[in-house]
Motif scaffolding. Structure first.
Motif, mmCIF file in Angstrom:
data_model
loop_
_atom_site.group_PDB
_atom_site.id
_atom_site.type_symbol
_atom_site.label_atom_id
_atom_site.label_comp_id
_atom_site.label_asym_id
_atom_site.label_seq_id
_atom_site.Cartn_x
_atom_site.Cartn_y
_atom_site.Cartn_z
ATOM 1 N N ILE A 1 0.854 -1.243 -0.109
ATOM 2 C CA ILE A 1 0.099 -0.090 0.008
ATOM 3 C C ILE A 1 0.973 1.199 0.004
ATOM 4 O O ILE A 1 2.007 1.130 0.264
ATOM 5 N N ALA A 2 0.436 2.379 -0.433
ATOM 6 C CA ALA A 2 1.200 3.581 -0.440
ATOM 7 C C ALA A 2 1.022 4.263 0.774
ATOM 8 O O ALA A 2 2.276 4.875 1.401
ATOM 9 N N GLY A 3 -0.049 4.183 1.701
ATOM 10 C CA GLY A 3 -0.082 5.062 3.171
ATOM 11 C C GLY A 3 -0.356 6.358 2.639
ATOM 12 O O GLY A 3 -0.539 6.847 1.649
ATOM 13 N N ASN A 4 -0.436 6.839 3.856
ATOM 14 C CA ASN A 4 -0.739 8.433 4.185
ATOM 15 C C ASN A 4 0.507 9.265 3.299
ATOM 16 O O ASN A 4 1.760 8.756 3.127
ATOM 17 N N GLN A 5 0.138 10.573 2.970
ATOM 18 C CA GLN A 5 1.073 11.725 2.654
ATOM 19 C C GLN A 5 1.244 12.566 3.812
ATOM 20 O O GLN A 5 0.165 13.260 3.799
ATOM 21 N N ALA A 6 2.316 12.612 4.401
ATOM 22 C CA ALA A 6 2.673 13.731 5.413
ATOM 23 C C ALA A 6 3.862 13.636 5.689
ATOM 24 O O ALA A 6 4.663 12.781 5.585
ATOM 25 N N LEU A 7 4.470 14.887 6.286
ATOM 26 C CA LEU A 7 5.920 15.147 6.210
ATOM 27 C C LEU A 7 6.191 14.192 7.733
ATOM 28 O O LEU A 7 5.109 13.866 8.440
ATOM 29 N N LEU A 8 7.404 13.667 7.761
ATOM 30 C CA LEU A 8 7.631 12.865 8.878
ATOM 31 C C LEU A 8 7.329 13.103 10.205
ATOM 32 O O LEU A 8 6.764 12.325 10.919
ATOM 33 N N ALA A 9 7.460 14.248 10.590
ATOM 34 C CA ALA A 9 7.090 14.971 12.100
ATOM 35 C C ALA A 9 5.377 14.789 12.120
ATOM 36 O O ALA A 9 5.221 14.843 13.437
ATOM 37 N N ASP A 10 4.832 14.903 11.154
ATOM 38 C CA ASP A 10 3.391 14.850 11.046
ATOM 39 C C ASP A 10 2.795 13.573 10.849
ATOM 40 O O ASP A 10 1.348 13.574 11.014
ATOM 41 N N TYR A 11 3.744 12.420 10.491
ATOM 42 C CA TYR A 11 3.097 11.193 9.974
ATOM 43 C C TYR A 11 2.229 10.459 11.169
ATOM 44 O O TYR A 11 2.749 10.216 12.196
#
Length: 251
Positions: free
Chosen positions: A93-103
């Motif tokens: 799966i691709a998963g969410n798109q977010a910056l690492l600190a906000d993942y």
């Protein structure tokens, strides 16, 4: 064409995309095929397409992140066909798109569970069967993200790097057991997973196209062709390798 006659191939994530294309390529080369996926409708459609190519095919609904379900998958394949000669561990799966600190932590866990733990579990039980029968070939689907970084999808990148590591470790462990283990690194292949990344935004899709030196997206069949070669006798001296199918992207 029928270089895999009397052979058995297992493909996870076989309901669509690279998985489906690889199932059909195995079928065209004479192999019996086992299709695993969470998507029952898509998986059964893949089986119907494989049977239309005059091969035996079986669908097993499988969550690859669950050990009991993976064990049941391997058992069903062996019960139906007697062995597993080839395995493509492709579910992901691709998963969410977010910056690492906000993942989100729950999203991180889900991506790692499916993309990395799932590959490990499949390999674990495939290897046990291949050791019993005296050999086999495993191919894992990593990604160009298995050798390079990408913004906003840290979990996906980490999981695909992990798949490369698993592939190399297993290749060394089983090199003298007549089991070869390799990975493909697809670039941007036009599959439902890419549609997940783009969210239907034509501008994002165009960015994917422009990132490919060859000037277009890859086709699932092109990735499938790489898997077929890695499973063939033509690749008999190839193990622990990562084969980029990426239109030159990593270059």
């Amino acid at each position: 064409m029928a270089q895999f006659m009397s052979k058995v191939a297992l493909v996870t994530g076989g309901a669509s995309g690279i998985g489906r294309a690889t199932v059909l390529a195995f079928a065209q080369h004479g192999a019996k095929v086992v299709v695993a996926d969470m998507d029952e409708a898509g998986g059964n459609e893949t089986v119907a397409l494989a049977r239309a190519a005059n091969t035996d095919a079986l669908f097993v609904r499988t969550d690859v992140s669950q050990a009991a379900q993976v064990q049941a998958l391997i058992a069903a394949a062996v019960e139906q066909f007697g062995r597993i000669d080839f395995a493509l561990n492709n579910a992901g799966i691709a998963g969410n798109q977010a910056l690492l600190a906000d993942y989100p932590e729950e999203s991180w866990d889900r991506v790692i569970d499916i993309n990395l733990k799932g590959v490990w579990l499949c390999m674990k039980y495939e290897l046990q069967q291949m050791l019993k029968q005296g050999g086999g070939v495993i191919v894992n689907t990593s990604s160009t993200a298995g050798q390079s970084g990408s913004r906003g999808v840290a979990a996906y990148v980490a999981s695909k790097h992990g798949v490369v590591g698993l592939t190399k470790a297993a290749a060394l462990e089983y090199a003298r057991k007549n089991i070869r283990v390799n990975a493909i690194l697809p670039g941007t292949i036009h599959t439902p997973l890419i549609d997940t990344f783009t969210g239907g935004d034509d501008r994002i899709m165009q960015q994917f196209v422009e990132a490919e030196p060859i000037g277009r997206l890859g086709r699932p069949e092109e990735a499938a062709n790489a898997v077929i070669w890695l499973c063939s006798d033509g690749a008999s001296f190839v193990t622990g390798a990562t084969l980029a199918v990426d239109g030159g992207r990593l270059a």
